[in-house]
Structure formats: structure tokens, C-alpha cells
Write an enzyme that holds these catalytic residues in place. Structure first.
Site, PDB file in Angstrom:
ATOM      1  N   LYS A   1      -7.862 -11.131  -8.805  1.00 44.15           N
ATOM      2  CA  LYS A   1      -9.032 -11.082  -7.932  1.00 44.15           C
ATOM      3  C   LYS A   1     -10.005  -9.998  -8.370  1.00 44.15           C
ATOM      4  O   LYS A   1      -9.585  -8.947  -8.841  1.00 44.15           O
ATOM      5  CB  LYS A   1      -8.567 -10.739  -6.499  1.00 44.15           C
ATOM      6  CG  LYS A   1      -8.690 -11.907  -5.539  1.00 44.15           C
ATOM      7  CD  LYS A   1      -8.055 -11.613  -4.209  1.00 44.15           C
ATOM      8  CE  LYS A   1      -8.882 -10.721  -3.318  1.00 44.15           C
ATOM      9  NZ  LYS A   1      -8.343 -10.614  -1.956  1.00 44.15           N
TER      10      LYS A   1
ATOM     11  N   LYS B   1       0.818  -1.211   0.000  1.00 48.68           N
ATOM     12  CA  LYS B   1       0.000   0.000   0.000  1.00 48.68           C
ATOM     13  C   LYS B   1       0.852   1.261   0.000  1.00 48.68           C
ATOM     14  O   LYS B   1       0.482   2.271  -0.583  1.00 48.68           O
ATOM     15  CB  LYS B   1      -0.945   0.024   1.203  1.00 48.68           C
ATOM     16  CG  LYS B   1      -2.126  -0.896   1.053  1.00 48.68           C
ATOM     17  CD  LYS B   1      -3.229  -0.499   2.029  1.00 48.68           C
ATOM     18  CE  LYS B   1      -4.406  -1.458   1.930  1.00 48.68           C
ATOM     19  NZ  LYS B   1      -5.421  -1.211   2.964  1.00 48.68           N
TER      20      LYS B   1
ATOM     21  N   LYS C   1     -12.158  -3.793  -5.999  1.00 42.19           N
ATOM     22  CA  LYS C   1     -12.714  -2.441  -6.038  1.00 42.19           C
ATOM     23  C   LYS C   1     -11.797  -1.501  -6.795  1.00 42.19           C
ATOM     24  O   LYS C   1     -12.228  -0.487  -7.314  1.00 42.19           O
ATOM     25  CB  LYS C   1     -12.886  -1.920  -4.613  1.00 42.19           C
ATOM     26  CG  LYS C   1     -11.545  -1.887  -3.884  1.00 42.19           C
ATOM     27  CD  LYS C   1     -11.589  -1.341  -2.485  1.00 42.19           C
ATOM     28  CE  LYS C   1     -10.217  -1.543  -1.860  1.00 42.19           C
ATOM     29  NZ  LYS C   1     -10.099  -1.116  -0.496  1.00 42.19           N
TER      30      LYS C   1
END
Ligand code: TRP
Length: 345
Positions: free
Chosen positions: A207, A115, A210
């Protein structure tokens, strides 16, 4: 660790609209667990601000995620449903844990590295400390079972390390205050299985996410029947017809994903889906998939829309959940204060 009562705790960040991957991978499981466990489900808004958020969007997302929980079947009469920032003990216990956890432990967290990216110097301190807040979420309620995705397994291990170190470091004080030998349980992850891992509709090896730039990669819980139909029809496939046995899905990630989604939506094994559709082409299968998806999701979408029309109602549910959560959290935090040496409040 029989001294601790079974309790499920889990949470999701209010940073986006929930999609089919969240639903089949997590929600369905959370809903089912209400039948067997005492459950606490949290909208983790304190975690959300570890990355920049627009305040208006955040406020709307908290309500939307809460509405999604309820629409999917989380029952606020049976489970505690609340948003994290309303219960100040989360932040308070996280501070204590910041002083229990070691820099070396947090330095090993792979999610922070992902991140924070290359510009680590510029990442929020909160992003680095994120896992200690997650440990506080769970341990404030002495959670014993934590349904999470594979990507959170490392954070759960850290939670156990923190619980154990707290129990060890304060063993004498814990005993002196009459709390027995261990104060915190070592919570178990319940890894949400690969069987329900939902992949992107555009690339069966990634995957469903979002953050995928293409909205065609995912089905959102807010999508109406037309949007669902369009996305399923545009989903990537290969030129072969469907196999009649699971072995025939090897090396065909998109086919595998669509069959997996169909199976999960109908709650049947993929073998049963292949027995029915083996030899069929994708256009036939996709029509069936659209029907199943719309059948299963339309009531949820409808309920979300109904709930979203009355934000005051959602706020009242969250306030009531926070009240129940606070009762437990205050008890734990009061004990922690004594154990650490602050004395009761
Ligand atoms: N970190 C989790 C995620 O991003 C969300 C989360 C926060 C959580 N606190 C938690 C999950 C406690 C389980 C238990 O998915």
C-alpha cells in the site's frame, strides 16, 4: 434501526502529510458524501498521541491535515470539521467504554499487535485502548455510517459490540430515562473499495504509505508539479507495453496500480484507460499520468499552501467546528451520565 438519523463520522490521524492514497482512497469519498449525508469529519489528535509525537510537529500537523481536508473539498459550512481534543466528551465517553469493553475483545485487535510489535510490555496503555476511543468518537454523535479502510473493519466491529453491550447492560436505565429501547445505533462500516486502493510507486504489492522510508513511494498532497513528475517518471514498471484489456493487468501489480491511479484521477473505469492506452509504452502513459495528476492535484496543493499561510484562519474553522460538535457531544454525554447513574452534570 430507523430510530437513528443517518450520520457519517470519520477521522484521520494528524501524524503525517496526506498522500494520494488518502486522497483517492478516502477524501474523494468523504467529499462526495457531503451531498447525501450529514457528515462529521475529525482530526483525531487524541489518537495520534498513542504513539510518541513531537509537540510542535503535532500542532503543525493538526493544522496541515485540517487544511488538507478543506483543500480537498470538505466544506466547513456544510460538514462539521474539528479536532478531537477540543471536545472533551471524546475522552469522557471513552472512559465509560473502557468499562464496557472486555479485555478479551481488545486482545483480539490485530492493529494493536502490529503497532506494539514485539515489545508489548512497553506499549502505551492508550495504544491498547485506542479502539474504545474510536468507538466513542463515532457513538458520541450516534454515527450510523463510517467510511474507513479495510484495516479499520475490526475496530468498527468492536464499536458495534460496545454499542450493543451498552444498550443491553443499561437497558432498564435507558428505558427509565425515556430514551427508548436502544440508546446507541450499531454503526455500519462503509469500506472504501479496492478499486481505489493506491499502492506504492516503488512496489505495486504494498500500500502507498506514510511510513514508507522512500518518499518516491508516494505522492504527497504537498508535492509540487516537479516532484509529482519526478516521482511518476521514477515509478517502477515492467518492460511490457500496456494491455488493452483489464485481464492483461493480472500479475503486473505496478502496471495495475498506475492504470488504477490514472482511472481514479480522471474518474473513469480502468477499461476506458486501457482502451485508450493499450499497446502504448510506459513512457507515453507516464507523461499522460503526470498531466492528469498535476491537473487534479495542483489546485489542492495551491489551496493548502494558501490556507497554511494563515494558521489563524484554520484555527478559527476548527474552533467553530468544535463548537458545533460540542453541542451534539454534550447532549449525548449528559444522557450517558444519567443512564450510567452519575446523574446530570
Ligand atoms: N483509527 C482510524 C485510523 O487510523 C482513525 C479514526 C479514529 C477513525 N477515530 C475514528 C476513523 C472514527 C473513523 C471513525 O484510520
Amino acid at each position: 434501526m430507523t430510530q437513528f438519523k443517518d450520520r457519517v463520522f470519520s477521522g484521520m490521524q494528524p501524524t503525517h502529510t496526506l498522500h494520494l492514497g488518502n486522497y483517492l482512497g478516502a477524501m474523494v469519498n468523504w467529499v462526495r458524501m457531503q451531498d447525501t449525508h450529514d457528515c462529521i469529519y475529525c482530526v483525531v489528535d487524541l489518537h495520534a498521541i498513542t504513539m510518541p509525537q513531537d509537540p510542535k510537529a503535532l500542532a503543525a500537523n493538526i493544522r496541515e491535515v485540517a487544511a488538507a481536508y478543506i483543500a480537498c473539498g470538505i466544506d466547513p459550512a456544510r460538514s462539521i470539521l474539528f479536532n478531537q481534543s477540543r471536545v472533551h466528551e471524546h475522552a469522557e465517553l471513552a472512559w465509560v467504554f473502557n468499562c464496557v469493553a472486555r479485555m478479551g475483545w481488545l486482545n483480539r485487535m490485530t492493529q494493536f499487535k502490529e503497532k506494539a510489535g514485539k515489545d508489548r510490555e512497553n506499549a502505551a496503555v492508550g495504544l491498547f485502548a485506542y479502539p474504545t476511543l474510536m468507538a466513542a468518537d463515532i457513538l458520541l454523535y450516534k454515527g450510523t455510517h463510517v467510511p474507513v479502510g479495510e484495516d479499520q473493519k475490526q475496530h468498527l466491529e468492536l464499536t458495534r459490540d460496545i454499542a450493543q453491550k451498552f444498550n443491553n447492560d443499561f437497558a432498564a436505565s435507558i428505558a427509565e430515562h425515556g430514551f427508548g429501547e436502544t440508546f446507541f445505533p450499531l454503526p455500519e462500516p462503509m469500506i472504501q473499495g479496492p478499486a481505489t486502493r493506491v499502492m506504492s510507486l516503488r512496489d505495486g504489492t504494498k500500500k502507498m504509505s506514510k511510513s514508507d522510508p522512500s518518499d518516491y513511494a508516494r505522492i504527497n498532497l504537498t508535492d509540487d508539479a516537479d516532484a509529482i513528475a519526478q516521482k511518476v517518471r521514477k515509478a517502477k514498471t515492467d518492460p511490457e507495453p500496456l494491455p488493452s484489456e483489464a485481464a492483461g493487468l493480472a500479475g503486473r501489480p505496478e502496471a495495475d496500480n498506475l492504470v488504477g491511479i490514472y482511472a481514479a484521477l480522471r474518474d473513469v473505469p480502468r477499461e476506458a484507460v486501457l482502451a485508450e492506452f493499450g499497446g502504448a509504452n510506459f513512457s507515453t502513459f507516464k507523461s499522460a499520468l503526470v498531466d492528469v495528476a498535476v491537473d487534479r492535484l495542483a489546485p489542492i496543493t495551491g489551496e493548502m499552501r494558501r490556507l497554511s499561510a494563515d494558521p489563524g484562519h484554520i484555527d478559527a474553522i476548527l474552533a467553530e467546528g468544535a463548537r458545533k460538535a460540542s453541542e451534539i457531544a454534550a447532549g449525548t454525554m449528559d444522557a450517558v451520565r444519567r443512564i450510567v447513574g452519575f446523574g446530570p452534570r
